[in-house]
Design a protein around this motif. Structure first.
Motif, PDB file in Angstrom:
ATOM      1  N   ARG A 138      -0.177 -14.831  -1.710  1.00 40.42           N
ATOM      2  CA  ARG A 138      -1.635 -14.990  -1.677  1.00 40.42           C
ATOM      3  C   ARG A 138      -2.286 -14.549  -0.361  1.00 40.42           C
ATOM      4  NH1 ARG A 138      -3.454 -17.413  -6.323  1.00 40.42           N
ATOM      5  NH2 ARG A 138      -1.887 -18.557  -7.471  1.00 40.42           N
ATOM      6  N   ARG A 139      -1.867 -13.381   0.137  1.00 38.31           N
ATOM      7  CA  ARG A 139      -2.505 -12.830   1.333  1.00 38.31           C
ATOM      8  C   ARG A 139      -3.610 -11.867   0.922  1.00 38.31           C
ATOM      9  NH1 ARG A 139       2.019 -10.277   4.749  1.00 38.31           N
ATOM     10  NH2 ARG A 139       0.296  -9.764   6.118  1.00 38.31           N
ATOM     11  N   PRO A 140      -4.779 -11.935   1.556  1.00 38.69           N
ATOM     12  CA  PRO A 140      -5.856 -10.994   1.261  1.00 38.69           C
ATOM     13  C   PRO A 140      -5.353  -9.557   1.429  1.00 38.69           C
ATOM     14  CG  PRO A 140      -6.654 -12.753   2.661  1.00 38.69           C
ATOM     15  CD  PRO A 140      -5.166 -12.902   2.590  1.00 38.69           C
ATOM     16  N   SER A 141      -5.743  -8.681   0.489  1.00 44.12           N
ATOM     17  CA  SER A 141      -5.203  -7.330   0.510  1.00 44.12           C
ATOM     18  C   SER A 141      -6.295  -6.282   0.314  1.00 44.12           C
ATOM     19  CB  SER A 141      -4.129  -7.168  -0.570  1.00 44.12           C
ATOM     20  OG  SER A 141      -4.658  -7.404  -1.852  1.00 44.12           O
ATOM     21  N   TYR A 142      -5.963  -5.064   0.751  1.00 42.64           N
ATOM     22  CA  TYR A 142      -6.818  -3.897   0.562  1.00 42.64           C
ATOM     23  C   TYR A 142      -5.920  -2.675   0.539  1.00 42.64           C
ATOM     24  CZ  TYR A 142      -6.462  -3.363   5.692  1.00 42.64           C
ATOM     25  OH  TYR A 142      -6.012  -3.220   6.985  1.00 42.64           O
ATOM     26  N   LEU A 143      -6.490  -1.517   0.264  1.00 39.83           N
ATOM     27  CA  LEU A 143      -5.702  -0.291   0.163  1.00 39.83           C
ATOM     28  C   LEU A 143      -6.342   0.782   1.030  1.00 39.83           C
ATOM     29  CD1 LEU A 143      -3.967   1.082  -2.887  1.00 39.83           C
ATOM     30  CD2 LEU A 143      -5.567   2.622  -1.784  1.00 39.83           C
ATOM     31  N   ILE A 144      -5.511   1.539   1.707  1.00 39.30           N
ATOM     32  CA  ILE A 144      -5.962   2.725   2.439  1.00 39.30           C
ATOM     33  C   ILE A 144      -5.418   3.948   1.706  1.00 39.30           C
ATOM     34  CG2 ILE A 144      -5.755   4.082   4.571  1.00 39.30           C
ATOM     35  CD1 ILE A 144      -7.644   1.750   4.901  1.00 39.30           C
ATOM     36  N   LEU A 145      -6.334   4.817   1.325  1.00 44.59           N
ATOM     37  CA  LEU A 145      -6.010   6.057   0.636  1.00 44.59           C
ATOM     38  C   LEU A 145      -6.255   7.203   1.618  1.00 44.59           C
ATOM     39  CD1 LEU A 145      -5.422   7.581  -2.077  1.00 44.59           C
ATOM     40  CD2 LEU A 145      -7.898   7.593  -2.415  1.00 44.59           C
ATOM     41  N   THR A 146      -5.262   8.062   1.783  1.00 49.43           N
ATOM     42  CA  THR A 146      -5.380   9.214   2.664  1.00 49.43           C
ATOM     43  C   THR A 146      -5.197  10.477   1.835  1.00 49.43           C
ATOM     44  OG1 THR A 146      -4.411   7.901   4.454  1.00 49.43           O
ATOM     45  CG2 THR A 146      -4.503  10.275   4.776  1.00 49.43           C
ATOM     46  N   ILE A 147      -6.148  11.393   1.960  1.00 54.81           N
ATOM     47  CA  ILE A 147      -6.073  12.654   1.220  1.00 54.81           C
ATOM     48  C   ILE A 147      -6.164  13.810   2.209  1.00 54.81           C
ATOM     49  CG2 ILE A 147      -7.144  14.114  -0.534  1.00 54.81           C
ATOM     50  CD1 ILE A 147      -8.279  11.582  -1.802  1.00 54.81           C
ATOM     51  N   GLU A 148      -5.171  14.680   2.118  1.00 52.27           N
ATOM     52  CA  GLU A 148      -5.179  15.909   2.903  1.00 52.27           C
ATOM     53  C   GLU A 148      -4.790  17.035   1.950  1.00 52.27           C
ATOM     54  OE1 GLU A 148      -3.670  17.665   7.178  1.00 52.27           O
ATOM     55  OE2 GLU A 148      -2.753  15.845   6.399  1.00 52.27           O
ATOM     56  N   ASN A 149      -5.793  17.820   1.538  1.00 48.42           N
ATOM     57  CA  ASN A 149      -5.617  18.870   0.536  1.00 48.42           C
ATOM     58  C   ASN A 149      -5.087  18.240  -0.758  1.00 48.42           C
ATOM     59  OD1 ASN A 149      -6.540  20.872   2.376  1.00 48.42           O
ATOM     60  ND2 ASN A 149      -4.504  20.868   3.299  1.00 48.42           N
ATOM     61  N   ASP A 150      -3.885  18.625  -1.178  1.00 51.66           N
ATOM     62  CA  ASP A 150      -3.320  18.049  -2.404  1.00 51.66           C
ATOM     63  C   ASP A 150      -2.363  16.900  -2.127  1.00 51.66           C
ATOM     64  OD1 ASP A 150      -4.703  19.606  -4.223  1.00 51.66           O
ATOM     65  OD2 ASP A 150      -3.226  21.218  -4.153  1.00 51.66           O
ATOM     66  N   ILE A 152      -1.716  13.237  -1.445  1.00 55.36           N
ATOM     67  CA  ILE A 152      -2.355  11.927  -1.610  1.00 55.36           C
ATOM     68  C   ILE A 152      -1.359  10.852  -1.196  1.00 55.36           C
ATOM     69  CG2 ILE A 152      -3.308  10.298  -3.286  1.00 55.36           C
ATOM     70  CD1 ILE A 152      -4.233  12.786  -4.897  1.00 55.36           C
ATOM     71  N   LYS A 153      -1.748  10.063  -0.208  1.00 49.98           N
ATOM     72  CA  LYS A 153      -0.904   8.964   0.264  1.00 49.98           C
ATOM     73  C   LYS A 153      -1.701   7.674   0.184  1.00 49.98           C
ATOM     74  CE  LYS A 153       1.800  11.823   3.353  1.00 49.98           C
ATOM     75  NZ  LYS A 153       2.052  12.232   4.716  1.00 49.98           N
ATOM     76  N   TYR A 154      -1.001   6.579   0.001  1.00 48.45           N
ATOM     77  CA  TYR A 154      -1.683   5.291  -0.123  1.00 48.45           C
ATOM     78  C   TYR A 154      -0.797   4.187   0.413  1.00 48.45           C
ATOM     79  CZ  TYR A 154       1.182   5.510  -4.348  1.00 48.45           C
ATOM     80  OH  TYR A 154       2.219   5.669  -5.229  1.00 48.45           O
ATOM     81  N   GLU A 155      -1.468   3.141   0.884  1.00 48.58           N
ATOM     82  CA  GLU A 155      -0.750   1.982   1.415  1.00 48.58           C
ATOM     83  C   GLU A 155      -1.557   0.727   1.143  1.00 48.58           C
ATOM     84  OE1 GLU A 155       0.983   0.221   5.663  1.00 48.58           O
ATOM     85  OE2 GLU A 155      -0.155   2.094   5.659  1.00 48.58           O
ATOM     86  N   ILE A 156      -0.916  -0.249   0.536  1.00 50.88           N
ATOM     87  CA  ILE A 156      -1.521  -1.579   0.397  1.00 50.88           C
ATOM     88  C   ILE A 156      -1.285  -2.309   1.705  1.00 50.88           C
ATOM     89  CG2 ILE A 156      -1.399  -3.773  -0.795  1.00 50.88           C
ATOM     90  CD1 ILE A 156      -0.544  -2.170  -3.309  1.00 50.88           C
ATOM     91  N   LYS A 157      -2.354  -2.878   2.242  1.00 44.01           N
ATOM     92  CA  LYS A 157      -2.264  -3.612   3.500  1.00 44.01           C
ATOM     93  C   LYS A 157      -2.717  -5.055   3.294  1.00 44.01           C
ATOM     94  CE  LYS A 157      -2.745   0.194   6.737  1.00 44.01           C
ATOM     95  NZ  LYS A 157      -3.373   0.551   8.023  1.00 44.01           N
TER      96      LYS A 157
END
Length: 159
Positions: A138-150, A152-157
């Motif tokens: 139950r930790r508050p969460s968010y996502l960072i999406l990184t896009i460079e051309n094609d 696509i990277k993502y990380e739940i923090k």
């Protein structure tokens, strides 16, 4: 390279949103998957970047739409809160709707549980909740999406 913050289900408890803005620094956009409960105007002002917002099932008086299709760095995206697609049961209805709209990126909230995966050729993201997390721990969460051309990277923090 562009960085996007994805959040959801803040439910009027705004402190963690502002903490995340401080932590993450410069952003190229903010995506909120709904259930602001009145904070959407304040969030748009604080963002200092483009925002992509939809109303959730608890945003009774919001003028925001329930769905939004848009482009992020040339990638088609579909944003919805998700309750009307029965996301608490499974993600197939949501995935099918996103594909029908030509989306590569699908964002939703509602369940208060983070999800980041590919499913049938599309990316499906739920950042969880910054206010009332329901996943284990139950930790508050968010996502960072990184896009460079094609790329696509993502990380739940977690806070």
């Amino acid at each position: 390279m562009h960085r996007y913050l994805v959040v959801s289900d803040t439910h009027g408890r705004d402190d963690n949103f502002y903490k995340v803005l401080d932590i993450e620094g410069k952003l190229d956009g903010i995506i909120h998957c709904g259930d602001f409960e009145g904070s959407e105007g304040k969030f748009a002002i604080a963002a200092d970047c483009p925002v992509y917002f939809v109303a959730g099932n608890n945003d009774f008086f919001s003028t925001l739409g329930r769905e939004l299709s848009f482009s992020l760095d040339g990638h088609k995206a579909f944003l919805t809160h998700g309750h009307q697609y029965l996301v608490s049961m499974d993600l197939e209805n949501l995935r099918s709707e996103g594909i029908a709209r030509g989306a590569e990126l699908i964002f939703y909230g509602h369940t208060h549980k983070p999800v980041a995966k590919t499913m049938g050729g599309v990316y499906i993201f739920n950042p969880g909740s910054l206010a009332y997390p329901r996943q284990e721990g139950r930790r508050p969460s968010y996502l960072i999406l990184t896009i460079e051309n094609d790329d696509i990277k993502y990380e739940i923090k977690y806070l």
